[in-house]
Design a protein around this motif. Sequence first.
Motif, PDB file in Angstrom:
ATOM      1  N   LEU A  16      22.828-106.440  41.302  1.00  4.62           N
ATOM      2  CA  LEU A  16      24.182-106.817  41.683  1.00  4.62           C
ATOM      3  C   LEU A  16      24.047-107.936  42.716  1.00  4.62           C
ATOM      4  N   THR A  17      24.502-109.127  42.347  1.00  2.00           N
ATOM      5  CA  THR A  17      24.349-110.284  43.220  1.00  2.00           C
ATOM      6  C   THR A  17      25.702-110.688  43.783  1.00  2.00           C
ATOM      7  N   ALA A  18      25.796-110.703  45.093  1.00  2.00           N
ATOM      8  CA  ALA A  18      27.030-111.132  45.759  1.00  2.00           C
ATOM      9  C   ALA A  18      27.207-112.634  45.544  1.00  2.00           C
ATOM     10  N   THR A  19      28.382-113.013  45.088  1.00  2.00           N
ATOM     11  CA  THR A  19      28.664-114.428  44.870  1.00  2.00           C
ATOM     12  C   THR A  19      29.630-114.982  45.910  1.00  2.00           C
ATOM     13  N   HIS A  20      30.144-114.123  46.774  1.00  2.00           N
ATOM     14  CA  HIS A  20      31.073-114.532  47.828  1.00  2.00           C
ATOM     15  C   HIS A  20      30.613-113.957  49.152  1.00  2.00           C
ATOM     16  N   SER A  21      30.882-114.647  50.205  1.00  2.00           N
ATOM     17  CA  SER A  21      30.640-114.107  51.530  1.00  2.00           C
ATOM     18  C   SER A  21      31.755-113.103  51.809  1.00  2.00           C
ATOM     19  N   GLY A  22      31.416-111.895  52.166  1.00  2.00           N
ATOM     20  CA  GLY A  22      32.427-110.870  52.414  1.00  2.00           C
ATOM     21  C   GLY A  22      32.500-109.881  51.268  1.00  2.00           C
ATOM     22  N   LEU A  23      33.694-109.679  50.708  1.00  2.00           N
ATOM     23  CA  LEU A  23      33.939-108.662  49.692  1.00  2.00           C
ATOM     24  C   LEU A  23      33.503-109.122  48.307  1.00  2.00           C
ATOM     25  N   PHE A  41      20.623-104.621  45.109  1.00  2.00           N
ATOM     26  CA  PHE A  41      21.738-105.384  45.662  1.00  2.00           C
ATOM     27  C   PHE A  41      21.183-106.643  46.309  1.00  2.00           C
ATOM     28  N   VAL A  42      21.792-107.785  45.990  1.00  2.00           N
ATOM     29  CA  VAL A  42      21.360-109.056  46.570  1.00  2.00           C
ATOM     30  C   VAL A  42      22.572-109.697  47.243  1.00  2.00           C
ATOM     31  N   GLY A  43      22.453-109.966  48.532  1.00  2.00           N
ATOM     32  CA  GLY A  43      23.541-110.593  49.275  1.00  2.00           C
ATOM     33  C   GLY A  43      23.123-110.814  50.713  1.00  2.00           C
ATOM     34  N   GLN A  44      24.063-111.265  51.504  1.00  2.00           N
ATOM     35  CA  GLN A  44      23.820-111.546  52.913  1.00  2.00           C
ATOM     36  C   GLN A  44      24.232-110.346  53.758  1.00  2.00           C
ATOM     37  N   ALA A  45      23.681-110.247  54.947  1.00  2.00           N
ATOM     38  CA  ALA A  45      24.104-109.212  55.893  1.00  2.00           C
ATOM     39  C   ALA A  45      25.597-109.382  56.142  1.00  2.00           C
ATOM     40  N   GLY A  46      26.331-108.290  56.138  1.00  2.00           N
ATOM     41  CA  GLY A  46      27.776-108.338  56.339  1.00  2.00           C
ATOM     42  C   GLY A  46      28.569-108.362  55.046  1.00  2.00           C
ATOM     43  N   ASP A  47      27.909-108.568  53.892  1.00  2.00           N
ATOM     44  CA  ASP A  47      28.612-108.527  52.618  1.00  2.00           C
ATOM     45  C   ASP A  47      29.015-107.100  52.292  1.00  2.00           C
ATOM     46  N   PHE A  63      18.066 -96.854  44.407  1.00  2.00           N
ATOM     47  CA  PHE A  63      18.855 -97.968  44.933  1.00  2.00           C
ATOM     48  C   PHE A  63      18.028 -98.776  45.924  1.00  2.00           C
ATOM     49  N   ASN A  64      18.193-100.078  45.860  1.00  2.00           N
ATOM     50  CA  ASN A  64      17.604-100.978  46.846  1.00  2.00           C
ATOM     51  C   ASN A  64      18.748-101.833  47.371  1.00  2.00           C
ATOM     52  N   LEU A  65      19.244-101.532  48.565  1.00  2.00           N
ATOM     53  CA  LEU A  65      20.420-102.218  49.097  1.00  2.00           C
ATOM     54  C   LEU A  65      20.140-103.616  49.632  1.00  2.00           C
ATOM     55  N   GLY A  66      18.895-103.984  49.819  1.00  2.00           N
ATOM     56  CA  GLY A  66      18.611-105.309  50.371  1.00  2.00           C
ATOM     57  C   GLY A  66      19.283-105.470  51.723  1.00  2.00           C
ATOM     58  N   ASN A  67      20.099-106.521  51.891  1.00  2.00           N
ATOM     59  CA  ASN A  67      20.790-106.782  53.156  1.00  2.00           C
ATOM     60  C   ASN A  67      22.082-105.991  53.326  1.00  2.00           C
ATOM     61  N   PHE A  68      22.505-105.276  52.278  1.00  2.00           N
ATOM     62  CA  PHE A  68      23.747-104.505  52.378  1.00  2.00           C
ATOM     63  C   PHE A  68      23.530-103.276  53.256  1.00  2.00           C
ATOM     64  N   ASP A  69      24.543-102.923  54.023  1.00  2.00           N
ATOM     65  CA  ASP A  69      24.531-101.738  54.865  1.00  2.00           C
ATOM     66  C   ASP A  69      25.106-100.568  54.068  1.00  2.00           C
ATOM     67  N   GLN A 125      25.497 -87.064  54.140  1.00  2.00           N
ATOM     68  CA  GLN A 125      25.363 -87.429  55.550  1.00  2.00           C
ATOM     69  C   GLN A 125      26.647 -87.943  56.167  1.00  2.00           C
ATOM     70  N   GLY A 126      27.648 -88.200  55.368  1.00  2.00           N
ATOM     71  CA  GLY A 126      28.978 -88.484  55.880  1.00  2.00           C
ATOM     72  C   GLY A 126      29.201 -89.806  56.576  1.00  2.00           C
ATOM     73  N   ASN A 127      28.400 -90.825  56.296  1.00  2.00           N
ATOM     74  CA  ASN A 127      28.698 -92.155  56.837  1.00  2.00           C
ATOM     75  C   ASN A 127      29.837 -92.733  56.015  1.00  2.00           C
ATOM     76  N   ALA A 128      30.984 -92.916  56.614  1.00  2.00           N
ATOM     77  CA  ALA A 128      32.160 -93.367  55.880  1.00  2.00           C
ATOM     78  C   ALA A 128      32.022 -94.812  55.432  1.00  2.00           C
ATOM     79  N   PHE A 129      32.679 -95.119  54.311  1.00  2.00           N
ATOM     80  CA  PHE A 129      32.749 -96.499  53.839  1.00  2.00           C
ATOM     81  C   PHE A 129      33.659 -97.261  54.787  1.00  2.00           C
ATOM     82  N   THR A 130      33.117 -98.247  55.450  1.00  2.00           N
ATOM     83  CA  THR A 130      33.886 -99.040  56.418  1.00  2.00           C
ATOM     84  C   THR A 130      33.812-100.520  56.105  1.00  2.00           C
ATOM     85  N   GLY A 131      33.305-100.844  54.930  1.00  2.00           N
ATOM     86  CA  GLY A 131      32.924-102.210  54.644  1.00  2.00           C
ATOM     87  C   GLY A 131      33.982-103.228  54.337  1.00  2.00           C
ATOM     88  N   VAL A 132      35.202-102.852  54.019  1.00  2.00           N
ATOM     89  CA  VAL A 132      36.172-103.875  53.642  1.00  2.00           C
ATOM     90  C   VAL A 132      36.466-104.741  54.848  1.00  2.00           C
TER      91      VAL A 132
END
Length: 174
Positions: A16-23, A41-47, A63-69, A125-132
């Motif tokens: 999965l390659t991020a094509t936009h900065s952000g969402l 996952f391929v993208g920049q930190a913060g994507d 899963f390999n999240l790469g730079n994704f949190d 582990q309950g880490n909520a999705f906060t990424g938007v």
Amino acid sequence: MATNGNFTSQWGAGTLTATHSGLNVFSLTGAQFNSLYQLNFVGQAGDVAIVNILGSVNDYLNFNLGNFDVGSVLFNFVDATSVASGGIDWKGSILAPKALVSLEGGTVRGSVVSAGFSAAGASVQGNAFTGVPAPVAPPISAVPEPATWATMIAGFGLVGFALRSRRRLPVVAA
């Protein structure tokens, strides 16, 4: 939400390659997801990644999240009635509003929202999705500084004074 990320697959490994900065929004069928043993996952930190999956899933993949949190990845099982996996480490949150989510071993490193949940030897582990990303606020218009206001008011006063003190020419009758 329209797809704007890129999904490619080769020999059981998906990317999965991020094509936009952000969402970034990705779409896969349940069959595509089930055919994978690795998801990268391929993208920049913060994507942010929202992975829409159409159909039910019965999978064992890594899963390999790469730079994704972990907090910036959401697996959205749009119409699934069953999401079953065993021994995998989900790196992200699971949203499956119509599905029974059954996990046999492994860990969900996010949160789970589903119609039903069964976890035999699995943990959440309950880490909520906060990424938007937050919407960008409109720019604030500049407010003149006090010195600018004083100069502007003095200028209006001088123009008014000049108009009042101007000599009037006598009117000559013809």
